[in-house]
Design an enzyme around this catalytic site. Structure first.
Site, PDB file in Angstrom:
ATOM      1  N   ASP A 293      82.593 -44.911  47.314  1.00 52.10           N
ATOM      2  CA  ASP A 293      81.293 -45.572  47.138  1.00 52.10           C
ATOM      3  C   ASP A 293      80.607 -44.945  45.922  1.00 52.10           C
ATOM      4  O   ASP A 293      81.215 -44.142  45.207  1.00 52.10           O
ATOM      5  CB  ASP A 293      80.435 -45.442  48.410  1.00 52.10           C
ATOM      6  CG  ASP A 293      79.920 -44.022  48.624  1.00 52.10           C
ATOM      7  OD1 ASP A 293      80.431 -43.086  47.975  1.00 52.10           O
ATOM      8  OD2 ASP A 293      78.987 -43.847  49.438  1.00 52.10           O
TER       9      ASP A 293
ATOM     10  N   GLU B  76      77.952 -48.590  58.716  1.00 51.01           N
ATOM     11  CA  GLU B  76      78.382 -48.751  57.330  1.00 51.01           C
ATOM     12  C   GLU B  76      77.790 -50.010  56.699  1.00 51.01           C
ATOM     13  O   GLU B  76      77.366 -50.003  55.551  1.00 51.01           O
ATOM     14  CB  GLU B  76      79.919 -48.801  57.246  1.00 51.01           C
ATOM     15  CG  GLU B  76      80.563 -47.449  57.440  1.00 51.01           C
ATOM     16  CD  GLU B  76      80.029 -46.384  56.481  1.00 51.01           C
ATOM     17  OE1 GLU B  76      79.730 -46.705  55.324  1.00 51.01           O
ATOM     18  OE2 GLU B  76      79.884 -45.223  56.904  1.00 51.01           O
TER      19      GLU B  76
ATOM     20  N   TYR C 275      85.998 -50.651  50.952  1.00 51.00           N
ATOM     21  CA  TYR C 275      85.181 -49.490  51.273  1.00 51.00           C
ATOM     22  C   TYR C 275      84.969 -49.370  52.794  1.00 51.00           C
ATOM     23  O   TYR C 275      85.207 -48.323  53.398  1.00 51.00           O
ATOM     24  CB  TYR C 275      83.824 -49.557  50.548  1.00 51.00           C
ATOM     25  CG  TYR C 275      82.862 -48.578  51.145  1.00 51.00           C
ATOM     26  CD1 TYR C 275      82.929 -47.239  50.803  1.00 51.00           C
ATOM     27  CD2 TYR C 275      81.942 -48.978  52.114  1.00 51.00           C
ATOM     28  CE1 TYR C 275      82.102 -46.308  51.407  1.00 51.00           C
ATOM     29  CE2 TYR C 275      81.116 -48.061  52.721  1.00 51.00           C
ATOM     30  CZ  TYR C 275      81.199 -46.737  52.364  1.00 51.00           C
ATOM     31  OH  TYR C 275      80.396 -45.818  52.970  1.00 51.00           O
TER      32      TYR C 275
END
Ligand code: SF4
Length: 346
Positions: free
Chosen positions: A135, A34, A117
């Protein structure tokens, strides 16, 4: 709204890309992927992911590695504070969490460098917690499908989209739902030329019905761009040595190495540049061998115009507090900004 999630998940099962971080529920590897994917596209991200997981297979390996090695592995991804945070967070997980990632959104978000996030992504992908990721892809899909015109970069927009995303998320398969909506945004409901014709949601998509596909999502702020002019001195002395320096402070590229830099707010005329170079060297005898063309390097809020000046020094470099003397051929073992790395390697 059950249909929305079910349609996305079924689309995802048929269309998803085969990506290495999708084969794991290891929170550490998901976290790495990520953070890397916030910086780059999937294809380039794959090689960085492989480099990181090979060099640092566990959070303990990452924590133990020298920061310079982590920075070198990160080289080219930009936003170097993320690599520093990665290293710092790995150390916190090792020292304060017995090398085990917190298994909830609330626990994850307390960690350095992990924002809403990333915490949602790890919590849902690794632990199937029902918490929505939002996102750029998710903003786009929701804004178009529901025809929402609230700017996605406004505070109201952020709250509205997050609430909606959390209402929509599948109860049974939150992790897959999150993966599905992100992948759908990346492949189907793309920023330019989304494939509306073959979209499984086209019968109920508000943007398509109202002819607003190309206007949604809406952004409120235009990013202000700052221009900077960099003149790097690539020096070589008679012992084939050069000077480099580690960038410190709160500017871009902290902890990366660069050649001596002359920075200005406006482009310099040749005469002005030569004057500045002369004042850098004082009484030392030098020959300017080459001045490169100007190269434009684009960062999110800055445009850098860089030129590289190759300087031959007749004598040997003298020790200097600010700079490090290295063999010119060893430059590649240091973590360098992508701008410099690209220049050196064409
Ligand atoms: S119909 Fe087009 S705009 Fe609407 S969700 Fe599908 S791809 Fe996106």
């Amino acid at each position: 709204m059950k249909d929305f999630s079910a349609t996305l998940i079924s689309w995802y099962k048929k269309n998803k890309r085969d990506l290495p971080w999708r084969d794991t529920q290891d929170a550490y590897k998901i976290w790495l992927s990520e953070i890397i994917l916030q910086q780059t596209r999937v294809e380039q991200g794959r090689s960085y992911y492989e480099a990181f997981t090979t060099k640092f297979p566990t959070v303990k390996h990452l924590a133990k590695a020298p920061l310079d090695v982590v920075m070198k592995t990160w080289q080219g991804l930009g936003y170097y504070s993320r690599a520093r945070n990665l290293h710092a967070t790995a150390n916190i997980i090792v020292s304060e969490h017995k090398s085990v990632f917190p298994d909830s959104y609330v626990g994850l978000i307390k960690l350095k460098g992990i924002g809403p996030y990333t915490a949602a992504a790890i919590a849902s992908f690794a632990f199937d917690e029902r918490v929505a990721v939002v996102d750029g892809n998710v903003y786009r899909v929701l804004s178009r499908y529901f025809g929402i015109e609230t700017p996605i970069d406004s505070n109201t927009g952020k709250i509205e989209f997050l609430q909606l995303a959390n209402e929509l998320i599948s109860i049974k398969h939150p992790g897959t739902h999150n993966q599905a909506i992100m992948e759908f945004g990346a492949l189907q409901c793309k920023p330019q030329n989304p494939d509306c014709l073959n979209c499984p949601l086209n019968a109920s998509c508000a943007a398509l019905a109202e002819n607003k596909v190309n206007v949604l999502p809406i952004k409120e702020k235009k990013t202000k761009v700052r221009n900077r002019y960099f003149y790097y001195l690539i020096i070589e002395d008679k012992a084939k040595q050069t000077l480099i320096k580690k960038r410190i402070g709160k500017d871009i590229w902290t902890e990366l190495f660069e050649f001596p830099l002359i920075e200005t707010e406006k482009a310099l005329e040749n005469k002005e540049l030569l004057k500045k170079i002369a004042s850098f060297f004082g009484k030392e005898k030098i020959t300017i061998q080459k001045i490169s063309e100007s190269r434009k390097h684009i960062l999110s809020h800055q445009h850098i115009y860089a030129q590289f000046v190759h300087v031959k020094l007749e004598s040997k470099l003298k020790k200097h507090e600010e700079y490090k003397i290295i063999k010119s051929k060893d430059i590649n073992s240091f973590a360098l900004p992508r701008l410099i790395d690209r220049y050196l390697h064409g």
